[in-house]
Write an enzyme that holds these catalytic residues in place. Structure first.
Site, mmCIF file in Angstrom:
data_model
loop_
_atom_site.group_PDB
_atom_site.id
_atom_site.type_symbol
_atom_site.label_atom_id
_atom_site.label_comp_id
_atom_site.label_asym_id
_atom_site.label_seq_id
_atom_site.Cartn_x
_atom_site.Cartn_y
_atom_site.Cartn_z
ATOM 1 N N CYS A 3 0.845 -1.201 0.000
ATOM 2 C CA CYS A 3 0.000 0.000 0.000
ATOM 3 C C CYS A 3 0.876 1.244 0.000
ATOM 4 O O CYS A 3 2.086 1.170 0.056
ATOM 5 C CB CYS A 3 -0.872 0.034 1.257
ATOM 6 S SG CYS A 3 -1.763 -1.474 1.575
ATOM 7 N N LYS A 8 2.965 -2.444 -7.683
ATOM 8 C CA LYS A 8 4.306 -2.194 -8.224
ATOM 9 C C LYS A 8 5.395 -2.800 -7.362
ATOM 10 O O LYS A 8 6.373 -3.334 -7.872
ATOM 11 C CB LYS A 8 4.557 -0.671 -8.310
ATOM 12 C CG LYS A 8 5.902 -0.290 -8.896
ATOM 13 C CD LYS A 8 5.991 -0.674 -10.353
ATOM 14 C CE LYS A 8 7.325 -0.373 -10.969
ATOM 15 N NZ LYS A 8 7.440 -0.990 -12.308
#
Ligand code: BG6
Length: 610
Positions: A2, A605
């Site tokens: 996150c 990512k």
């Protein structure tokens, strides 16, 4: 994983606007849900929901939230489904406390039970909520927010970072324990965040943090403390060279296409670093070790496979490519004080890689050489040495320019090592290095121009194809796997990347009429790969070839469009540029399928979780 962002401002009264602007730069870290908590007239205003930040902002008016301080969180779900209740930030037991985390609490279930048994009202199934309750718990005992935050870490096990505040204090605190965290100092306002891109809209004056540290933010100060004993650490802020344009699309429809087009510049920049004074030290680390591993995940692992072929071919050195999470069970017992782990991670934060880094360091099992892109990352601070990939920030979730940089690094080091250990004729070595420096940037650009149209047209013929294979041989083994990964990541087709000579030992059974199989070739291996193409086309399969156009291969493609031709180049450069048509093909196929290639579903990512 996150993305968290916390801002404390002296003068702003509309903190929601800047929190949305800054935290939206972290979208690549998570887009299952988003939330913001601000403090207005001594009360916490907390708004959150599932969905991407632009959608939730539209629904809840995040950018209109009032206040002079607040915390935002973009979530990639691990503990707790992506629901409104599990979205972050969270309250503590008392609604005076607000906070959010990134990472994983390994003792989530035990600690949740402990808190509930002591009267805490836990609202969600998300581990991040427990960080705020832990602060709430210790505040009850200490009546001091700094001490409460410092002590809260005692109850939490795992790898995480969290930011937390209390409604009656014009401060925000944050803790770094295994997940990335960086702070920034602007004019009468300060910021803390999971990653640099969300700091840049406010300031380029940054304070890098290390694990085991916490920060206290006021409008005019960022103070760093050691969690263990609360000792203040005088850490100077420094001006980062990363500019905010990295977090902008620069006129491209997607970050992925922008980052593919940045590859010619990446080639120039990374070769500039490799030609610098530190290369010798990196090569010596390989020479002075008795066994070497290239440890990585995802696209970085595929680059490592390409690298292992270069090290064999140019230097006669077997450097074993290893998947981060697999390394300990497969190679952990082979390490000793003379080993070298080359840890390849563009983010420098991937938990599977940090686990290997910590194992090697804690048990003194040789040296670690990081290959990383993000300056200030955990890998950068903790490896014995590191090679900067100098790509600029890569925002798109699917890696492109960072994979490209990694393969160039390995090709270059392999050639230099081969000349030094006598495996490679000095003249041949110099020719290759010169080709890298003089030809590769232009060749990269020419390849993009030449294969862009071909890739776009080919994509249209694959839009209804449910699954396919992508095969490589020798130096293109890793390239084919990377092409397959791109298709899986952003097109949602099943696409398996594998070694072409292995295909006949089982997987060939999948081939029926028109079944598509990619073959990634080099001019020196096409004589071999032609056998493997034959095995597919003689059974009605559809061969799609990626590589230099060769007459002997033409009879094997049904039409011109099935030959993703790249410009002529020295054979050892083929593997470096063969990936470009595959990057572009996956990009166009993704867009044709109505997918946003920058934010593919379920992915993130950087995965700072196990
Ligand atoms: C995955 C990303 O989560 O992590 C991939 O989606 C990436 O694109 C992989 O290659 C490894 O990341 P890193 O930062 O360790 O190179």
């Amino acid at each position: 994983m996150c993305g968290i962002t916390g801002i404390v401002s002296q003068n702003r009264t509309d903190i929601g606007q800047i929190l949305v602007e800054c935290s939206s730069k972290l979208t690549y870290r998570g887009y299952d849900s988003v939330g913001i908590a601000t403090v207005v007239n001594g009360m916490v205003d907390l708004r959150k929901d599932v969905g991407k930040i632009e959608d939730v902002n539209e629904e809840l008016g995040l950018s209109k939230m009032k206040g002079d301080r607040g915390i935002a969180q973009l979530r990639w779900a691990t503990y707790g489904a992506p629901t409104k209740t599990n979205a972050q930030p969270h309250f503590g037991c008392s609604r005076d406390f607000y906070g959010a985390h990134n990472g994983n609490l390994h003792n989530y279930y035990e600690y949740r039970r402990e808190l509930m048994e002591t009267g805490h009202h836990i609202r969600s199934e998300n581990d991040g909520e427990l960080c705020v309750h832990a602060v709430d718990k210790y505040y009850e005992q200490t009546d001091d927010m700094f001490e409460a935050v410092r002590c809260s870490t005692r109850d939490l096990q795992g790898a995480f970072a969290y930011a937390v505040g209390r409604a009656d204090e014009k401060k925000i605190y944050a803790v770094k324990m295994g997940s990335s965290l960086v702070a920034g100092i602007a004019e009468h306002e300060t910021i803390v965040s999971s990653d640099l891109p969300s700091i840049l809209p406010l300031t380029n004056n940054v304070v890098y943090l290390q694990d085991g540290e916490m920060v206290e933010l006021t409008p005019d100060s960022v103070r760093v403390f050691r969690v263990e004993d609360g000792k203040e650490l005088h850490r100077e802020a420094e001006i980062t060279s990363v500019d905010s344009s990295a977090a902008e699309k620069g006129g491209y429809p997607h970050f992925m296409l922008k980052e593919i087009n940045e590859q010619p510049q990446v080639a120039e920049d990374v070769l500039g670093v490799l030609e610098g004074p530190k290369s010798d030290k990196w090569i010596q680390m390989i020479e002075n070790s008795n066994r070497q591993y290239l440890v990585a995940c995802g696209s970085s692992y595929n680059a490592g496979i390409v690298g292992s072929y270069y090290f064999n071919r140019l230097a006669g050195v077997p450097i074993i490519p290893a998947i981060g999470g697999q390394f300990e069970p497969l190679y952990g017992k082979t390490l000793d004080e003379d080993s070298l782990c080359i840890l390849v991670s563009q983010s420098g934060e991937t938990k599977d890689i940090i686990n290997v880094l910590n194992r090697v360091k804690n048990d003194d099992l040789g040296k670690t050489l990081g290959v990383l892109n993000v300056i200030g990352s955990t890998l950068m601070f903790n490896a014995d040495a590191y090679i900067p990939m100098v790509c600029g920030y890569e925002v798109s979730v699917p890696a492109t320019k960072t994979y490209f940089s990694q393969t160039i690094i390995f090709a270059y080091l392999a050639a230099k090592l081969g000349v030094r250990n006598g495996h490679l004729d000095p003249r041949e070595g110099e020719q290759f290095i010169s080709a890298l420096k003089k030809n590769l940037p232009r060749l990269t650009k020419d390849t993009m121009n030449k294969s862009g149209i071909l890739a776009k047209e080919l994509a249209r013929t694959l839009i209804d194809v449910p699954d396919l294979y992508c095969l490589g041989y020798g130096l293109t083994d890793g390239v084919a796997r990377e092409g397959a990964l791109k298709i899986k990541e952003i097109c949602y087709n099943h696409c398996e990347g594998m070694y072409s000579s292995e295909f006949k030992h089982g997987p060939l059974s999948i081939v029926t009429d028109e079944y598509p199989v990619f073959f990634v070739t080099t001019t020196e291996d096409s004589w071999m790969i032609i056998n493997h193409i034959n095995e597919v086309t003689c059974r009605g399969g559809r061969a799609i070839i990626v590589g230099e156009k060769e007459d002997k291969l033409l009879p094997y493609v049904d039409n011109d469009g099935d030959y993703l031709a790249v410009p002529k180049s020295p054979v050892l450069l083929n593997p470096l540029i063969d990936v470009i048509p595959l990057q572009l093909l996956s990009y166009y196929l993704s867009v044709d399928k109505g997918i946003n290639p920058d934010l593919p579903r379920n992915l993130s990512k950087t995965l700072t979780v196990d």
